[in-house]
Scaffold this active site. Structure first.
Site, PDB file in Angstrom:
ATOM      1  N   GLU A  88     -31.226  -5.831  15.694  1.00  0.00           N
ATOM      2  CA  GLU A  88     -30.344  -7.194  15.272  1.00  0.00           C
ATOM      3  C   GLU A  88     -31.073  -8.433  15.458  1.00  0.00           C
ATOM      4  OE1 GLU A  88     -26.372  -6.782  16.925  1.00  0.00           O
ATOM      5  OE2 GLU A  88     -26.091  -9.206  17.102  1.00  0.00           O
ATOM      6  N   ASP A  92     -30.433 -12.323  15.074  1.00  0.00           N
ATOM      7  CA  ASP A  92     -29.267 -13.004  15.055  1.00  0.00           C
ATOM      8  C   ASP A  92     -29.448 -14.504  14.965  1.00  0.00           C
ATOM      9  OD1 ASP A  92     -27.436 -11.236  15.885  1.00  0.00           O
ATOM     10  OD2 ASP A  92     -27.922 -11.438  17.852  1.00  0.00           O
ATOM     11  N   GLU A 108     -27.034 -17.851  15.752  1.00  0.00           N
ATOM     12  CA  GLU A 108     -25.600 -18.334  16.233  1.00  0.00           C
ATOM     13  C   GLU A 108     -25.578 -19.846  16.193  1.00  0.00           C
ATOM     14  OE1 GLU A 108     -23.581 -14.539  18.619  1.00  0.00           O
ATOM     15  OE2 GLU A 108     -24.930 -15.624  19.603  1.00  0.00           O
TER      16      GLU A 108
END
Ligand SMILES: *[C@@H]1O[C@H](CO)[C@@H](O)[C@H](O)[C@H]1NC(C)=O
Ligand SMILES: *[C@@H]1O[C@H](CO)[C@@H](O)[C@H](O)[C@H]1NC(C)=O
Length: 288
Positions: free
Chosen positions: A94, A96, A98
């Site tokens: 993953e 990411d 955010e």
């Protein structure tokens, strides 16, 4: 008159192109009624009933994925908007982004993370050199066999280098979907969870446009090994992301990354000796 008409027609066509592009690449994955178009802009809403999200229809191996996002304006404390790529399963990979909201006038933070074989704990946090709630900015993940690069308006903010020659696993075997969502995370997101979401300011709206995926598409009906083969450059076909010129950052990009790290880095797991008394192996070997 005809100039004006042409201009208006142009606007309409941009709008159509953008929503067509969204529909072609993505679909709602959570709370369809909290996702709406406004002209060329796609909006995700968070209120006290629900957040919202969308997901790519396909999975991809390598390439570049970009979205333009305008984050929640005003009071966004407690909210998190995320843009990420992820594979499926317990040993998933993953990448990411955010975006951690804040009270009115206080800075958003960008938290990035990389999961390899199901293990994350590689958080970095930055503030930004602009207000991400005032305008659209481009957030991208560039991924090839050599590195994963997180970019903001084409400025690299993070590089995760392939260090397999040092025995460190690198995410390069699993095709990944592209996702975005907004949700309530007031237990941790803003000032360490001290500031809670003020629901009287809902709905919290994140806006999107210009969806761009330039990557090797991996049909789910095709076996992983065959997709991996299809997405590797060979003598017959060479993907642009496998060109030597993009195997690592160029000099200008390296300078940009150093500037970001020197001026905007708030937190780096690599230097968090409380959390990691033994420095994570990739931090020892990463040049940065
Ligand atoms: C959500 O917020 C609205 C408007 O503030 C309020 O009327 C409603 O009761 C709230 N619903 C829940 C489930 O808290
Ligand atoms: C919110 O603002 C405070 C005060 O300026 C700052 O310390 C914090 O890093 C900001 N961001 C988040 C996500 O808490």
């Amino acid at each position: 008159m005809s100039v004006l008409l042409g201009f208006l027609l142009g606007l309409v066509m941009v709008g159509l192109a953008s929503s067509a592009k969204f529909d072609e690449l993505f679909q709602s994955s959570w709370a369809l009624d909290h996702l709406a178009y406004e002209g060329e802009t796609l909006k995700l809403k968070l209120d006290n009933y629900s957040g919202a999200g969308f997901a790519s229809k396909s999975k991809y191996l390598f390439g570049k994925v970009s979205l333009q996002i305008k984050l929640v304006e005003g009071d966004s404390a407690g909210t998190v908007t995320a843009f990420y790529m992820s594979s499926d399963g317990p040993n998933h990979n993953e990448f990411d982004f955010e975006f951690l909201g804040n009270t009115t006038g206080e800075p958003y933070l960008i938290q990035t993370n990389v999961y390899v074989n199901g293990v994350g704990n590689r958080e970095q946090r930055l503030d930004l050199w602009f207000d991400p709630t005032k305008d659209f900015h481009t957030y991208s993940v560039f991924w090839n066999q050599r590195q994963v690069v997180f970019l903001v308006d084409e400025t690299p903010i993070r590089v995760h280098t392939n260090l397999e020659h040092k025995g460190i696993p690198f995410p390069r075997d699993q095709a990944m979907g592209v996702y975005s969502s907004i949700w309530n995370a007031d237990d941790w997101a803003t000032q360490g969870g001290r500031v809670k979401t003020d629901w009287s300011h809902a709905p919290f709206v994140a806006s999107y446009r210009n969806f761009d995926i330039d990557a090797c598409e991996c049909p789910v009906s095709v076996a992983a090994v065959d997709n991996a083969k299809k997405c590797s450059s060979s003598n017959e076909k060479r993907f642009w992301w496998d060109e030597p010129t993009v195997a690592e950052l160029n000099l200008h990009q390296s300078h940009q990354l150093l500037w970001v790290r020197a001026n905007h880095m708030i937190y780096d797991y690599c230097t968090d000796t409380t959390r990691f008394p033994v420095t994570p192996l990739e931090c020892v070997h990463h040049r940065h």
